[in-house]
Design a protein around this motif. Sequence first.
Motif, PDB file in Angstrom:
ATOM      1  N   PRO A  16      70.290  81.131  49.241  1.00 56.02           N
ATOM      2  CA  PRO A  16      68.987  81.778  49.454  1.00 56.02           C
ATOM      3  C   PRO A  16      67.845  81.042  48.751  1.00 56.02           C
ATOM      4  O   PRO A  16      66.737  80.947  49.279  1.00 56.02           O
ATOM      5  N   ALA A  17      68.145  80.483  47.571  1.00 58.32           N
ATOM      6  CA  ALA A  17      67.104  79.787  46.817  1.00 58.32           C
ATOM      7  C   ALA A  17      66.600  78.572  47.589  1.00 58.32           C
ATOM      8  O   ALA A  17      65.420  78.226  47.543  1.00 58.32           O
ATOM      9  N   LEU A  18      67.496  77.926  48.335  1.00 61.75           N
ATOM     10  CA  LEU A  18      67.101  76.712  49.039  1.00 61.75           C
ATOM     11  C   LEU A  18      66.087  76.984  50.133  1.00 61.75           C
ATOM     12  O   LEU A  18      65.167  76.215  50.362  1.00 61.75           O
ATOM     13  N   ALA A  19      66.277  78.112  50.799  1.00 66.01           N
ATOM     14  CA  ALA A  19      65.378  78.446  51.893  1.00 66.01           C
ATOM     15  C   ALA A  19      63.944  78.517  51.379  1.00 66.01           C
ATOM     16  O   ALA A  19      63.000  78.089  52.046  1.00 66.01           O
ATOM     17  N   THR A  20      63.773  79.005  50.137  1.00 65.87           N
ATOM     18  CA  THR A  20      62.415  79.194  49.594  1.00 65.87           C
ATOM     19  C   THR A  20      61.727  77.870  49.304  1.00 65.87           C
ATOM     20  O   THR A  20      60.522  77.803  49.201  1.00 65.87           O
ATOM     21  N   VAL A  21      62.502  76.790  49.129  1.00 65.82           N
ATOM     22  CA  VAL A  21      61.851  75.509  48.836  1.00 65.82           C
ATOM     23  C   VAL A  21      62.051  74.502  49.971  1.00 65.82           C
ATOM     24  O   VAL A  21      61.866  73.304  49.796  1.00 65.82           O
ATOM     25  N   GLY A  22      62.442  75.008  51.136  1.00 64.68           N
ATOM     26  CA  GLY A  22      62.517  74.143  52.310  1.00 64.68           C
ATOM     27  C   GLY A  22      63.536  73.037  52.190  1.00 64.68           C
ATOM     28  O   GLY A  22      63.288  71.907  52.620  1.00 64.68           O
ATOM     29  N   CYS A  23      64.710  73.317  51.594  1.00 61.74           N
ATOM     30  CA  CYS A  23      65.705  72.262  51.382  1.00 61.74           C
ATOM     31  C   CYS A  23      66.749  72.227  52.463  1.00 61.74           C
ATOM     32  O   CYS A  23      67.783  71.602  52.298  1.00 61.74           O
ATOM     33  N   LEU A  24      66.520  72.933  53.529  1.00 57.83           N
ATOM     34  CA  LEU A  24      67.569  72.978  54.536  1.00 57.83           C
ATOM     35  C   LEU A  24      67.451  71.819  55.523  1.00 57.83           C
ATOM     36  O   LEU A  24      68.303  71.618  56.371  1.00 57.83           O
TER      37      LEU A  24
END
Length: 533
Positions: A16-24
């Motif tokens: 979930p944390a990745l989604a917030t910083v656009g790391c997908l």
Amino acid sequence: MAPSRRELLAAFLGAPALATVGCLSDYIPPLPPGELVGPSDVLGHRLRDGWRPVPAADAWEKCRVAIVGGGVAGLAAARQLRKSGITDFVLMELEPAPGGTSRGGEAATGPHPWGAHYIPAPLAENALLIELLGELGVVEGKEPDGTPIIAEEVLCRDPEERIYFRGRWYEGLYLHAGQSPEDEEQLARFNAEMGRWAAWRDAKGRKAFAIPIAGGSDDAAVTELDRITMTDWMAKHNFTSDRLKWLVNYACRDDYGMTADETSAWAGVFYFASRLKGAGVNAQPLLTWPDGNARLVRHLHGLVKDRVRLGWAVADINPTEAGVEVIAVSHDGSQVCGIRADRVIFAAPQFLAKHLIRPFRTNPPPHLAAFQYGAWMVANLHLKDRPADRGFPLSWDNVLYESPSLGYVVNTHQRGVDHGPCTFTYYYPLSGADPRESRAKLLGTDRDGWAEVALTDLGRAHMEIRDLVERLDVMRWGHAMIRPTPGFLWGPDRRRAAAPFRGIHFAGADLSGIPIFEEALHHGTRAATETLG
Ligand SMILES: Cc1cc2nc3c(=O)[nH]c(=O)nc-3n(C[C@H](O)[C@H](O)[C@H](O)COP(=O)(O)OP(=O)(O)OC[C@H]3O[C@@H](n4cnc5c(N)ncnc54)[C@H](O)[C@@H]3O)c2cc1C
């Protein structure tokens, strides 16, 4: 096969944390230069795997005491020997620098920590630490009850701590913003409970939670806390507030590298209560230096430098009829020396005892299996300038509420420099029930992997971090610190491990089960005193 960036970040930061910083996305931003720094695993692993170097007949020397390990405990033992008028001793330290997990480094931004970075100001009972701070010239007097008055320059400067939550920074470590009356009531009740423990005395007048812990109570009313986890203790006391549970979990991760689910309730309460002079008062202020506790290491090392041999790994400790033989090998493996000592102080962690002490290799004492160590990653990020602040300004300690890391401390803070280049020391404890698994995860990730984790994590609060970091070095502490799991602190194993064995005296913070500077200082000093007896 190496994990993809997405897998790496999901494993260490959570999906979930990745989604917030656009790391997908699959785009991989370039990393700043940097390297993996110590500890020197290669030599250690060769010795563990059975390499037994033998000194030449003329490479043997004699001394009264040989100290194995130059962390805080080993250096404290050396200091105590010198103070007692003993000059005939030698300290062998595997690494090229002293200090063990309290060592520091140097960068263009000035000194910075690689591990331990603060101590709470001592209370009156901690005579040993007060004496040491006196040697550093930072004790300015004493209050009527004996509490030392500490010089302003080493008390952590304001602003001390801030916390990042959903887009902005807030003051302090407890998230006051948005709390309900119920949260507020529970925090007050929790603080009152810690104050009650701070004021508690047993029938012999001893505190429940003294520093060092050897001066505290062994009354069952206190030690029974070691039977349950901190999470269970919170539940038992009806502490259900999410933000309070976060604070307590953070405290366990910060001091022990473990979640509250894994930590003994004795250790969890100790974190808070040992820093209070009594009920209804603020916690003791923190002492820190630009390079953290490495400043204390530099002082200790300076007192005994002429007896310290850096870059020498002890390979074998063999008790004989005449004393104890110690064999050591130089850092590059090219030289081997032998020491015939009357006594040895073993100031390395207990997990090494079964590799280094000859009789333990064939017949390891059962208590050794109880000593478990957590794994930590520490990264030093050298920045050309500071990131912009959203909310409360840059502080000494900067914590992200929604991260498994502990955030970072800033090396220029204590020097009063609030602009320009600085170093962020970023801490990531690999908590988890199985320390072997955590260690495998730590060591299975290289410098680039950890750099990516640190930059992505900090990117949540500092969008511009990648543009500001000029260099990023990584330390992987495989056996970073002892784990105070339920039953370990007040079970029999610590006591057994601290008992001398055939001329070998044991030191090391791990003997306390509480991994802090004061415990290493205590055990080093105690072990040295034992050798004199
Ligand atoms: C990331 C991190 C953060 C921390 N933060 C804090 C903090 O803020 N405050 C605090 O009070 N404590 C903190 N600690 C804990 C603190 O560092 C320790 O409690 C204390 O320094 C332990 O000292 P020690 O001498 O017992 O052990 P160590 O530091 O482990 O020292 C043991 C020494 O033995 C040496 N050695 C090992 N094998 C051999 C061999 N074969 N031959 C010769 N030498 C050998 C090692 O190289 C090492 O130098 C932290 C620890 C870590 C890892």
